[in-house]
Enzyme design. Structure first.
Site, mmCIF file in Angstrom:
data_model
loop_
_atom_site.group_PDB
_atom_site.id
_atom_site.type_symbol
_atom_site.label_atom_id
_atom_site.label_comp_id
_atom_site.label_asym_id
_atom_site.label_seq_id
_atom_site.Cartn_x
_atom_site.Cartn_y
_atom_site.Cartn_z
ATOM 1 N N ALA A 239 0.832 -1.211 0.000
ATOM 2 C CA ALA A 239 0.000 0.000 0.000
ATOM 3 C C ALA A 239 0.864 1.259 0.000
ATOM 4 O O ALA A 239 1.100 1.862 -1.065
ATOM 5 C CB ALA A 239 -0.939 -0.030 1.187
ATOM 6 N N ARG A 240 1.331 1.653 1.149
ATOM 7 C CA ARG A 240 2.218 2.801 1.293
ATOM 8 C C ARG A 240 3.112 2.563 2.500
ATOM 9 O O ARG A 240 2.694 1.925 3.478
ATOM 10 C CB ARG A 240 1.422 4.105 1.546
ATOM 11 C CG ARG A 240 0.775 4.729 0.341
ATOM 12 C CD ARG A 240 1.816 5.373 -0.603
ATOM 13 N NE ARG A 240 1.193 6.016 -1.743
ATOM 14 C CZ ARG A 240 0.946 5.432 -2.922
ATOM 15 N NH1 ARG A 240 1.257 4.164 -3.122
ATOM 16 N NH2 ARG A 240 0.389 6.114 -3.911
ATOM 17 N N GLU A 269 10.711 6.306 1.332
ATOM 18 C CA GLU A 269 11.276 5.780 0.082
ATOM 19 C C GLU A 269 11.612 6.940 -0.866
ATOM 20 O O GLU A 269 10.950 7.979 -0.811
ATOM 21 C CB GLU A 269 10.291 4.790 -0.593
ATOM 22 C CG GLU A 269 8.980 5.407 -1.031
ATOM 23 C CD GLU A 269 8.010 4.376 -1.612
ATOM 24 O OE1 GLU A 269 7.773 3.330 -0.984
ATOM 25 O OE2 GLU A 269 7.498 4.658 -2.714
ATOM 26 N N HIS A 287 8.796 -0.483 -4.925
ATOM 27 C CA HIS A 287 7.491 0.102 -5.283
ATOM 28 C C HIS A 287 7.140 -0.190 -6.742
ATOM 29 O O HIS A 287 6.994 0.721 -7.563
ATOM 30 C CB HIS A 287 7.489 1.617 -4.995
ATOM 31 C CG HIS A 287 6.106 2.178 -4.847
ATOM 32 N ND1 HIS A 287 5.815 3.246 -4.015
ATOM 33 C CD2 HIS A 287 4.915 1.827 -5.402
ATOM 34 C CE1 HIS A 287 4.527 3.517 -4.089
ATOM 35 N NE2 HIS A 287 3.963 2.667 -4.934
HETATM 36 C C1 8YV Z 1 2.656 4.037 -8.786
HETATM 37 C C2 8YV Z 1 1.063 3.586 -6.776
HETATM 38 O O1 8YV Z 1 3.677 3.328 -9.390
HETATM 39 O O2 8YV Z 1 -0.867 4.109 -8.024
HETATM 40 C C3 8YV Z 1 -0.310 4.130 -6.934
HETATM 41 O O3 8YV Z 1 -0.872 4.622 -5.927
HETATM 42 O O4 8YV Z 1 1.538 3.487 -5.704
HETATM 43 C C4 8YV Z 1 1.864 3.087 -7.951
HETATM 44 O O5 8YV Z 1 1.016 2.441 -8.832
HETATM 45 C C5 8YV Z 1 3.289 5.253 -8.280
HETATM 46 O O6 8YV Z 1 2.770 5.751 -7.112
HETATM 47 C C6 8YV Z 1 3.173 6.276 -9.385
HETATM 48 O O7 8YV Z 1 3.682 7.480 -9.039
#
Ligand code: 8YV
Length: 333
Positions: A239-240, A269, A287
């Protein structure tokens, strides 16, 4: 009439840029530089639209400094880098990119969970280092996936796509915890059972986090939560960063309070806490949840279509995936 001006804040697919150029005056971050906040503000001067990623922070300060901005379209589904309330207050429409990356991200989540449970990273490192001499009964023995209890924290689109894989493909009983319970019909389709956070932690053999980041879920999994998990359990986060307390996780992995972890996202990150790198029972990926070429193209395309819907004077100003559609009723001064 001059074309609306937009900024594409990171380098993306050329065919999409070409399409945007037919309607807009486009500035692209061609060299894909990582801009500071001040540089981003500078590049946004005079722009009505921005196509961004999760790397760009859209906050009240930036919005004040960019008064002509009307649309912020991210190619990500997560939007914790955007102050949507501040955008709404300034009459800036915000869109994200749901749906297009659901299945690809679920694939990665499942792959990471499997790699974690079956010790794929650890055993590959062992082989590459030339350490393989002989077989023994416990040689890289990990945890089974099939038939094990799959726990899902955050049962949105991606959580449900993972539940489908686990339940239908691997015969896993699925339990989940979410802010709100799913409709009975969906629970039945997924063979998923709603449980409390405590039950989820105690009963999961493989726990996977797909909940969107918000301050309320900061360090939602810390030392007390890890202590509730089975010593044979795995924990995967796609997720994050910031949802798991990484210091507590390292300790839980070192002391074998849980068996293993798989992380695709990190607090701070791309900087990685060196302690995470020093524990063997963890699989780390940078990621890459949505990283298939087809999906990345679809994400960028959806952001572009949103910009076109909002800023092209000849189209209906109805963005496809708006987060603050109420802005359409607000006049910008
Ligand atoms: C991306 C993601 O690669 O869509 C999201 O929320 O975390 C990933 O798919 C990334 O954040 C794109 O900037």
């Amino acid at each position: 009439m001059s074309k609306p001006k937009i900024l594409v804040a990171r380098a993306i697919f050329l065919d999409i840029i070409d399409q945007l150029r037919t309607k807009f005056d486009v500035e692209v971050n061609e060299y894909d530089d990582i801009w500071t906040q001040d540089e981003l503000i500078l590049h946004l001067q005079g722009k009505q639209g921005a196509l961004i990623t999760s790397s760009e922070k859209i906050d009240a300060k930036l919005l004040k400094a960019c008064p002509e901005l009307r649309a912020v379209c991210t190619l990500a589904v997560g939007y914790n880098n955007i102050d949507v309330a501040a955008c709404t207050a300034q009459g800036v429409l915000v869109t994200n990119a749901p749906n297009v990356l659901t299945e690809t991200t679920a694939d990665l989540g499942f792959a990471l969970m499997m790699a974690t449970a079956r010790r794929i990273g650890e055993s590959e490192r062992f082989l590459r280092e030339g350490l393989w001499r002989q077989w023994d009964i416990g040689f890289f023995a990990g945890q089974d996936i099939h038939g094990a209890t799959l726990g899902i924290l955050g049962m949105g689109r991606i959580g449900q796509a993972i539940a489908k894989r686990g339940s239908h493909g691997f015969g896993m009983p699925v339990i989940y915890h979410n802010r709100s319970r799913l409709a009975l019909e969906i629970e039945q389709q997924l063979n998923a059972r709603y449980v409390s956070k405590e039950e989820l932690l105690q009963q999961s053999d493989h726990l996977i986090i797909t909940v969107p980041y918000s301050p309320e879920v900061h360090h939602f999994i810390g030392q007390p939560e890890l202590a509730m998990m089975k010593p044979t359990a795995t924990l995967t986060n796609i997720a994050r960063g910031g949802i798991i307390d990484e210091v507590a996780l390292v300790e839980a992995l070192r002391t074998h309070q849980i068996a293993a972890a798989g992380l695709d996202v990190f607090e701070g990150e791309p900087h990685i806490d060196p302690d995470l790198l020093s524990v063997p029972n963890i699989v780390l990926t940078p990621h890459i949840g949505s990283a298939s070429l087809k999906t990345r193209h679809a994400m960028a395309n959806l952001a572009a279509q949103n910009l076109l819907a909002i800023l092209d004077p000849n189209s209906t100003p109805q963005p496809l995936t708006a987060l603050n559609v109420e802005v359409l009723g607000i006049k910008r001064n």
